[in-house]
Design a protein around this motif. Structure first.
Motif, PDB file in Angstrom:
ATOM      1  N   GLU A 275       0.784  -1.287   0.046  1.00 42.07           N
ATOM      2  CA  GLU A 275      -0.023  -0.126  -0.054  1.00 42.07           C
ATOM      3  C   GLU A 275       0.860   1.229  -0.064  1.00 42.07           C
ATOM      4  O   GLU A 275       2.049   1.145   0.279  1.00 42.07           O
TER       5      GLU A 275
ATOM      6  N   THR B 284       0.435   5.239   1.710  1.00 41.60           N
ATOM      7  CA  THR B 284      -0.625   6.054   2.419  1.00 41.60           C
ATOM      8  C   THR B 284       0.099   7.449   2.795  1.00 41.60           C
ATOM      9  O   THR B 284       1.480   7.490   2.814  1.00 41.60           O
TER      10      THR B 284
ATOM     11  N   CYS C 128      -3.020   1.517   8.164  1.00 47.00           N
ATOM     12  CA  CYS C 128      -2.903   0.907   6.874  1.00 47.00           C
ATOM     13  C   CYS C 128      -2.073  -0.406   7.624  1.00 47.00           C
ATOM     14  O   CYS C 128      -2.279  -1.551   6.940  1.00 47.00           O
TER      15      CYS C 128
END
Length: 155
Positions: A115, A117, A125
């Motif tokens: 991911e 972020t 997350c």
């Protein structure tokens, strides 16, 4: 999901301040004087170095797994700092103020998820990535430069 962000141990870097420029150069290490804040994130203290401090820029293998995901990159280490020991769930400002890439790995060192972020959302997350049944640990990277920031383990 409870987690702990882990700093690099200080001991492997303790002797750098005593080396002259020739010895550092032979190890491909640069000694730098910090001139801006933030801008030199130390992987041992998990803090940004302050202007006037000395840091070492060096090559570091952060993913030693014998897989295609074996990886290394440049990191900064401040002179004479202790290794940070963060309590479970704490995300240091050094992480919170940057865009972070999170890379989840299984116990064999294979990437199972990833991911990107904003640093302020890293804790959420991390929780999401640890819900994946194969996730054993997570590496945080500074998304712009791509360099390793810290490892995350379940607490």
């Amino acid at each position: 999901m409870s987690f702990r962000i882990r700093a690099l141990p200080a001991a492997p870097f303790a002797g750098l301040s005593g080396l002259d420029e020739a010895a550092l150069s032979a190890r491909l290490i640069k000694r730098l004087m910090v001139d801006t804040y933030p801008g030199y994130p130390c992987r041992v203290s998990l803090e940004d170095a302050r202007p006037g401090e000395t840091v070492h820029l060096l090559h570091y293998t952060h993913q030693e797994a014998e897989t295609p995901f074996r990886a290394s990159h440049a990191i900064y280490v401040r002179d004479g700092v202790a290794s940070a020991d963060l309590p479970p769930g704490e995300v240091p400002d050094m992480i919170r103020r940057r865009i972070i890439s999170l890379r989840a790995f299984d116990a064999d060192g294979m990437m199972v998820n990833a991911e990107v972020t904003d640093g302020i959302d890293v804790a959420a997350c991390i929780g999401t990535l640890f819900r994946h049944p194969s996730t054993d640990y997570i590496h945080l990277h500074f998304a712009k430069q791509g360099c390793f920031a810290a490892r995350v383990d379940r607490a």
